[in-house]
Design a protein around this motif. Structure first.
Motif: not given
Length: 487
Positions: A339-340, A319-320, A313-314, A334, A311, A316, A336-337, A351
């Motif tokens: 969040t998971t 995000y990241n 992020s889409s 996490c 995993k 980094p 991200d576009t 998600t």
């Protein structure tokens, strides 16, 4: 050719040859003097009015919640200063408008003194529209007044960590300038409340510090992630051999790189998280070459790491970032576009609910008294959930939309203001209304969705609007019919 036209053509040729001869003989004229801008005294007579909008809000970079009063928050905005609420978001007050930077990277509240608030300026991402800051600020009266405490050339602050046993001890992770080398880049420490600073971790002029975290049981134990990056007009170099995780056990006096279990290739941006439920457990989300990145977990205070999943992020550079659940060491989020969340220590991810919520998340707070209560901030503003992300309440009272460009039309009796925004459409709204309540969110309207850019209105028909979205998309909107035509 009619005589009048022939005469006009002859005059034009004569004029052209005369000007050409003069240009060849005369020396170049000095440039016209640049008109002087109005001074502060002149501008002070102009009063600014807030036009909005808050229907789309804007990019939230950080959220700091008072540990003694969960209805009191400080919200840092990537391009809109710092806002405070004392009533759980019913109202927000801008508290940073008079300072030297509008771009905010992080906000931190002293855990032992709720009136002491620290702000690191300069958004801590690496995208094209990032703005820089002018150092670190401190308030000792809950944000009513501020004092700049230094690090003016750091430009982008990644994180601020305050010693829970001594509020005068503060660590600042400075990413440093995005577009050039050098300046104030690295991990800085103060032991006198910000009066003086010592750089306790410096990698190189190309590599700053992305994050710093303390062990809540023993604040002499620290972890920091180094981040090598450089943006150019044509690309972003988002990593290199100097990106790494470092650990100190003596309050930052000495550091060593920890590598056991981590990828042995060039790394990019690294996000760290320490579990409040069990600080022996750490997580790292690692961008790495050759597909070797992923989420790593340590159960021995960062001495060794095991890869939990691939995993990353889409994007980094944008995000990241990881956030641990305050009560369960196996639960980690996490950003991200979309969040998971993982509930098995980072091995599998699902998600987080995104029903009627904007994408692109950058800030997350989980209520330690009720972990189903969540605040999340991203490109579309601030949201709150009371059911672990299944449903969300949007705060439509934060007017922090990031406009790239603005323009006006010729409408009467009140002209409209148009603009393109970061990830929140191109839109328009009135300069005034006749209602006692003034301009509301409902008065604003979208001209085209997506990332907005420039808007221009037909000077003879204010209902014909030319509007843009990302990658050069150009549309014509007829406001009377609502017809939107792709040009």
């Amino acid at each position: 050719m009619p005589r009048r036209a022939q005469h006009a053509r002859t005059l034009s040729l004569l004029a052209a040859s005369s000007f050409a001869a003069l240009a060849a003989q005369d020396p170049p004229r000095p440039a016209a003097p640049v008109p002087e801008l109005p001074d502060a005294g002149t501008l002070s007579g102009l009063k600014l009015r807030a036009l909005g909008p808050a229907l789309s809000s804007g990019r939230i970079s950080d959220i700091a919640v008072d540990p003694a009063d969960s209805s009191r928050w400080f919200v840092g905005v990537a391009s809109g200063g710092v806002w405070r609420t004392d009533n759980h978001g019913a109202t927000f007050t801008p508290v940073f408008d008079d300072q030297g930077s509008y771009s905010i990277g992080c906000v931190a509240i002293d855990p032992n003194n709720r009136h002491v608030v620290w702000v690191g300026t300069g958004e801590n991402n690496s995208q094209r529209s990032v703005s820089f800051g002018d150092g670190v600020y401190k308030s000792v009266d809950g944000g009513q007044s501020w004092r700049r405490m230094g690090l003016e050339d750091s430009e982008h602050i990644g994180r601020i960590a305050i010693d829970p046993t001594d509020g005068n001890v503060v660590y600042v992770a400075a990413q440093g300038p995005l577009w050039r080398a050098g300046e104030q880049r690295g991990l800085y420490k103060t032991t006198d409340g910000g009066e003086t600073w010592t750089r306790v971790l410096h990698v190189s002029e190309h590599t700053g510090i992305n994050e710093v975290h303390l062990d809540p049981r023993d604040p002499r134990v620290l972890w920091a992630s180094a981040y090598q990056r450089r943006r150019h007009v044509w690309t972003l170099v988002n990593g290199g051999p100097e990106s790494a995780i470092y650990k100190s056990t003596d309050g930052g006096a000495t550091w060593r790189k920890v590598t056991r279990g981590l990828p042995a290739v060039d790394l990019g941006r690294i996000g760290l998280a320490v579990s409040p439920a069990n600080p022996d457990v750490l997580y790292a989300i690692v961008e790495a070459q050759r597909g070797q990145g992923g989420v790593f977990r340590s159960t021995d205070r960062g001495e060794s790491w095991s890869k939990q999943s691939g995993k990353v992020s889409s994007s980094p550079q944008y995000y990241n970032e990881l956030v641990c659940d305050p009560l369960d060491p196996d639960v980690v989020y996490c950003l991200d576009t979309f969040t998971t969340v993982s509930r098995d220590g980072g091995r599998t991810w699902t998600t987080l609910g995104n029903l009627h919520r904007h994408v692109d998340d950058h800030a997350l707070w989980i209520d330690p008294a009720n972990t189903r209560h969540i605040l999340i901030g991203g490109d579309g503003g601030l949201y709150e959930s009371w059911d672990a992300g299944a449903h969300w309440v949007f705060f439509s009272n934060l007017p922090v939309t990031q406009f790239y460009r603005v323009s006006t039309d010729q409408a009467r009796p009140f002209y409209n203001v148009y603009g393109g925004t970061q990830d929140n459409n191109s839109m328009g709204g009135p300069s005034r209304t006749t209602r006692l309540g003034g301009i509301t969110n409902d008065d604003w309207f979208v001209t085209v969705t997506g990332d907005g850019y420039e808007v221009q209105v037909d000077p003879e028909d204010e209902n014909i609007v030319y509007t843009q979205y990302q990658y050069g998309g150009l549309m014509r909107l007829d406001r009377r019919s609502g017809e939107l035509v792709d040009i």
